[in-house]
Design a protein around this motif. Sequence first.
Motif: not given
Length: 238
Positions: A143-144, A147-148, A150-151
């Motif tokens: 998940l991290f 998210v990374t 996407i960022l």
Amino acid sequence: MKQKLKSIIEDNTSSKGKVFDYFIQFLIFVSLVTFSLGTLPDNSYLLKEVLFYIELFCVTIFTIEYILRLIVADNIFKYVFSFYGIIDLIAILPFYLNFTIDLRALRVFRVFRIFRALKLIRYNKAINRFHIAAKIVKEEIVLFTIVTLILIFLSSSGIYFFENEAQPKLFSSVFHSLWWAVATLTTVGYGDVYPITTGGKIFTFFVLIIGVGIITVPAGLVASALSKARNLEEDERS
């Protein structure tokens, strides 16, 4: 005979297994030192010969070890294509490619000699804790990572919006802005690409703040998982 060999090679809790492990670890260290000394400029002919024969001895032992692991493996193909199997092969393959085949293009494989250091992982009991920890936080890490990514995309798009007109060569597209996004989010900040507009600088400030979180979150997850892994290991012993 096969079971005796297997107990020595794969069981580092027995006395013979420990001797085998320490011997291989010592040779790995010697091999890495030899490799490093070989990169020194102006080495004498005698030193080059000594280093070569030390390397030859180490590779011979590593080759015998690899063959023995093939012999005692319950599933040969599973071992060959496993992480440790690939590392064991990479540890010896560059030497034979460079020694038996005089093709300049294949000399690039010599760089894989540095990966011989990874063989030490096999003989470190602590790596088992990392393996357990990886299983514990597997979902969180996935998940991290998402998210990374996407960022990184949002950061690339944002800086492109602010800096494209002011610096069309450096921020000519979202793809060209990826380098800045990765360097900024990881708080490395090489300084080769940086914003010059007011909006870009303000945007960079927020990206840097987020980047601090990106660095600390996985460290916390891994530390927590390693603590759990150690507790599980102690429970198994008791």
